[in-house]
Design a protein around this motif. Structure first.
Motif, PDB file in Angstrom:
ATOM      1  N   UNK A  55       0.819  -1.225   0.000  1.00 40.59           N
ATOM      2  CA  UNK A  55       0.000   0.000   0.000  1.00 40.59           C
ATOM      3  C   UNK A  55       0.848   1.268   0.000  1.00 40.59           C
ATOM      4  N   UNK A  56       1.689   1.435  -1.031  1.00 39.20           N
ATOM      5  CA  UNK A  56       2.549   2.620  -1.070  1.00 39.20           C
ATOM      6  C   UNK A  56       1.719   3.904  -1.184  1.00 39.20           C
ATOM      7  N   UNK A  57       2.184   4.926  -0.500  1.00 37.93           N
ATOM      8  CA  UNK A  57       1.515   6.219  -0.505  1.00 37.93           C
ATOM      9  C   UNK A  57       2.553   7.318  -0.661  1.00 37.93           C
ATOM     10  N   UNK A  58       2.079   8.454  -1.136  1.00 41.72           N
ATOM     11  CA  UNK A  58       2.887   9.670  -1.197  1.00 41.72           C
ATOM     12  C   UNK A  58       2.210  10.689  -0.296  1.00 41.72           C
ATOM     13  N   UNK A  59       2.983  11.297   0.578  1.00 41.61           N
ATOM     14  CA  UNK A  59       2.483  12.353   1.455  1.00 41.61           C
ATOM     15  C   UNK A  59       3.355  13.574   1.218  1.00 41.61           C
ATOM     16  N   UNK A  60       2.723  14.635   0.750  1.00 40.72           N
ATOM     17  CA  UNK A  60       3.442  15.897   0.583  1.00 40.72           C
ATOM     18  C   UNK A  60       3.088  16.773   1.771  1.00 40.72           C
ATOM     19  N   UNK A  61       4.097  17.058   2.587  1.00 37.76           N
ATOM     20  CA  UNK A  61       3.837  17.775   3.831  1.00 37.76           C
ATOM     21  C   UNK A  61       5.094  18.445   4.355  1.00 37.76           C
ATOM     22  N   UNK A  62       4.880  19.440   5.187  1.00 43.34           N
ATOM     23  CA  UNK A  62       5.954  19.985   5.995  1.00 43.34           C
ATOM     24  C   UNK A  62       6.009  19.140   7.264  1.00 43.34           C
ATOM     25  N   UNK A  63       7.160  19.111   7.881  1.00 38.88           N
ATOM     26  CA  UNK A  63       7.283  18.402   9.150  1.00 38.88           C
ATOM     27  C   UNK A  63       7.923  19.347  10.160  1.00 38.88           C
ATOM     28  N   UNK A  64       7.795  19.045  11.433  1.00 32.29           N
ATOM     29  CA  UNK A  64       8.439  19.890  12.451  1.00 32.29           C
ATOM     30  C   UNK A  64       9.964  19.835  12.405  1.00 32.29           C
ATOM     31  N   UNK A  65      10.548  18.857  11.703  1.00 32.96           N
ATOM     32  CA  UNK A  65      12.004  18.683  11.755  1.00 32.96           C
ATOM     33  C   UNK A  65      12.699  18.812  10.396  1.00 32.96           C
ATOM     34  N   UNK A  66      11.946  19.120   9.332  1.00 31.46           N
ATOM     35  CA  UNK A  66      12.574  19.348   8.026  1.00 31.46           C
ATOM     36  C   UNK A  66      12.110  20.697   7.492  1.00 31.46           C
ATOM     37  N   UNK A  67      12.867  21.253   6.546  1.00 27.55           N
ATOM     38  CA  UNK A  67      12.517  22.547   5.972  1.00 27.55           C
ATOM     39  C   UNK A  67      11.681  22.368   4.716  1.00 27.55           C
ATOM     40  N   UNK A  68      10.660  23.189   4.565  1.00 28.89           N
ATOM     41  CA  UNK A  68       9.826  23.175   3.371  1.00 28.89           C
ATOM     42  C   UNK A  68       8.938  21.950   3.282  1.00 28.89           C
ATOM     43  N   UNK A  69       8.206  21.899   2.178  1.00 31.06           N
ATOM     44  CA  UNK A  69       7.325  20.764   1.919  1.00 31.06           C
ATOM     45  C   UNK A  69       8.150  19.663   1.278  1.00 31.06           C
ATOM     46  N   UNK A 127      21.792   9.635   7.835  1.00 33.51           N
ATOM     47  CA  UNK A 127      22.205  11.004   8.190  1.00 33.51           C
ATOM     48  C   UNK A 127      21.080  12.024   7.972  1.00 33.51           C
ATOM     49  N   UNK A 128      20.035  11.619   7.214  1.00 32.33           N
ATOM     50  CA  UNK A 128      18.890  12.496   6.942  1.00 32.33           C
ATOM     51  C   UNK A 128      17.622  11.992   7.627  1.00 32.33           C
ATOM     52  N   UNK A 129      17.771  11.318   8.766  1.00 28.68           N
ATOM     53  CA  UNK A 129      16.680  10.820   9.611  1.00 28.68           C
ATOM     54  C   UNK A 129      16.154   9.450   9.210  1.00 28.68           C
ATOM     55  N   UNK A 130      16.731   8.814   8.193  1.00 31.26           N
ATOM     56  CA  UNK A 130      16.257   7.511   7.741  1.00 31.26           C
ATOM     57  C   UNK A 130      16.866   6.377   8.520  1.00 31.26           C
ATOM     58  N   UNK A 131      16.692   5.184   8.088  1.00 27.94           N
ATOM     59  CA  UNK A 131      16.145   4.793   6.789  1.00 27.94           C
ATOM     60  C   UNK A 131      14.621   4.802   6.733  1.00 27.94           C
ATOM     61  N   UNK A 132      13.955   4.826   7.917  1.00 26.27           N
ATOM     62  CA  UNK A 132      12.497   4.800   7.962  1.00 26.27           C
ATOM     63  C   UNK A 132      12.026   5.865   8.944  1.00 26.27           C
ATOM     64  N   UNK A 133      10.992   6.605   8.548  1.00 30.17           N
ATOM     65  CA  UNK A 133      10.409   7.646   9.405  1.00 30.17           C
ATOM     66  C   UNK A 133       8.912   7.380   9.545  1.00 30.17           C
ATOM     67  N   UNK A 134       8.401   7.426  10.775  1.00 28.90           N
ATOM     68  CA  UNK A 134       6.947   7.392  10.990  1.00 28.90           C
ATOM     69  C   UNK A 134       6.451   8.795  10.652  1.00 28.90           C
ATOM     70  N   UNK A 135       5.653   8.891   9.592  1.00 33.90           N
ATOM     71  CA  UNK A 135       5.239  10.206   9.107  1.00 33.90           C
ATOM     72  C   UNK A 135       3.721  10.337   9.106  1.00 33.90           C
ATOM     73  N   UNK A 136       3.255  11.289   9.883  1.00 32.23           N
ATOM     74  CA  UNK A 136       1.835  11.643   9.905  1.00 32.23           C
ATOM     75  C   UNK A 136       1.586  12.692   8.815  1.00 32.23           C
ATOM     76  N   UNK A 137       0.386  12.734   8.237  1.00 34.82           N
ATOM     77  CA  UNK A 137       0.077  13.721   7.197  1.00 34.82           C
ATOM     78  C   UNK A 137      -0.242  15.096   7.812  1.00 34.82           C
ATOM     79  N   UNK A 138       0.805  15.811   8.243  1.00 35.77           N
ATOM     80  CA  UNK A 138       0.649  17.061   8.977  1.00 35.77           C
ATOM     81  C   UNK A 138      -0.120  18.132   8.218  1.00 35.77           C
ATOM     82  N   UNK A 139       0.201  18.357   6.940  1.00 34.50           N
ATOM     83  CA  UNK A 139      -0.469  19.424   6.197  1.00 34.50           C
ATOM     84  C   UNK A 139      -1.945  19.118   5.970  1.00 34.50           C
ATOM     85  N   UNK A 140      -2.274  17.849   5.803  1.00 35.23           N
ATOM     86  CA  UNK A 140      -3.660  17.443   5.582  1.00 35.23           C
ATOM     87  C   UNK A 140      -4.479  17.528   6.873  1.00 35.23           C
ATOM     88  N   UNK A 141      -3.807  17.370   8.008  1.00 33.07           N
ATOM     89  CA  UNK A 141      -4.470  17.388   9.316  1.00 33.07           C
ATOM     90  C   UNK A 141      -3.669  18.268  10.278  1.00 33.07           C
TER      91      UNK A 141
END
Length: 163
Positions: A55-69, A127-141
């Motif tokens: 069930x691959x998904x794409x989430x375009x969002x800003x996060x509290x710990x990265x810059x920009x969308x 070094x960029x927070x990976x290899x896996x990040x639990x990501x909530x859809x912040x911009x959508x919610x």
């Protein structure tokens, strides 16, 4: 029993996930604990291809710990639990730096939380927070931008434990 009752009853039975083969590539995530569909000993180990097939998904969002969308890609977290045959009220997420937190499964049902393994088309390096990040859809919610959810948004994820 009426047809409607039979349909309702059968819709409440979770689909049994077919066990996945052992990973061929580098293991990015282990699902441990109460796992009904293991593929390595009593755990489910998943490589990049296996994760992206769930069930691959794409989430375009800003996060509290990265810059920009950012454009994040990965499987729905709940789809990974389904593939593992794991059922619980919560899961424990463990990071490479030994940080761990419990996440209610209700979060994963209410929101399309993903296990991001790509950002802007590239694999997320450690070094960029990976290899896996639990990501909530912040911009959508926007209601997700709170202290509780920030703590549940784990980066450097290595394992999910199902009690």
């Amino acid at each position: 029993m009426s047809t409607a009752a039979i349909l309702l009853a059968t819709s409440l039975i979770p689909a049994l996930a077919a066990p996945l083969p052992p990973p061929e590539g580098e293991v990015l995530l282990r699902v441990t604990g109460n796992v009904d569909n293991p593929n390595v000993a009593d755990e489910l180990h998943l490589d990049r291809d296996q994760l992206m097939a769930l069930s691959p998904r794409v989430v375009e969002t800003q996060t509290p710990w990265t810059e920009g969308v950012g454009r994040f890609e990965g499987p729905l977290f709940r789809a990974v639990l389904e593939a593992a045959g794991a059922e619980s009220e919560y899961v424990r997420v463990l990071a490479l730096n030994e940080y761990e937190i419990e996440i209610p499964v209700s979060d994963l049902q209410e929101y399309d939380v993903i296990l991001a393994i790509k950002r802007d088309g590239e694999a997320i390096a450690v070094r960029d927070l990976g290899p896996v990040i639990v990501l909530y859809p912040f911009d959508e919610h926007p209601e997700l931008l709170n202290e509780t959810i920030r703590h549940r948004s784990v980066w450097h994820v290595e394992a999910v434990d199902v009690p």
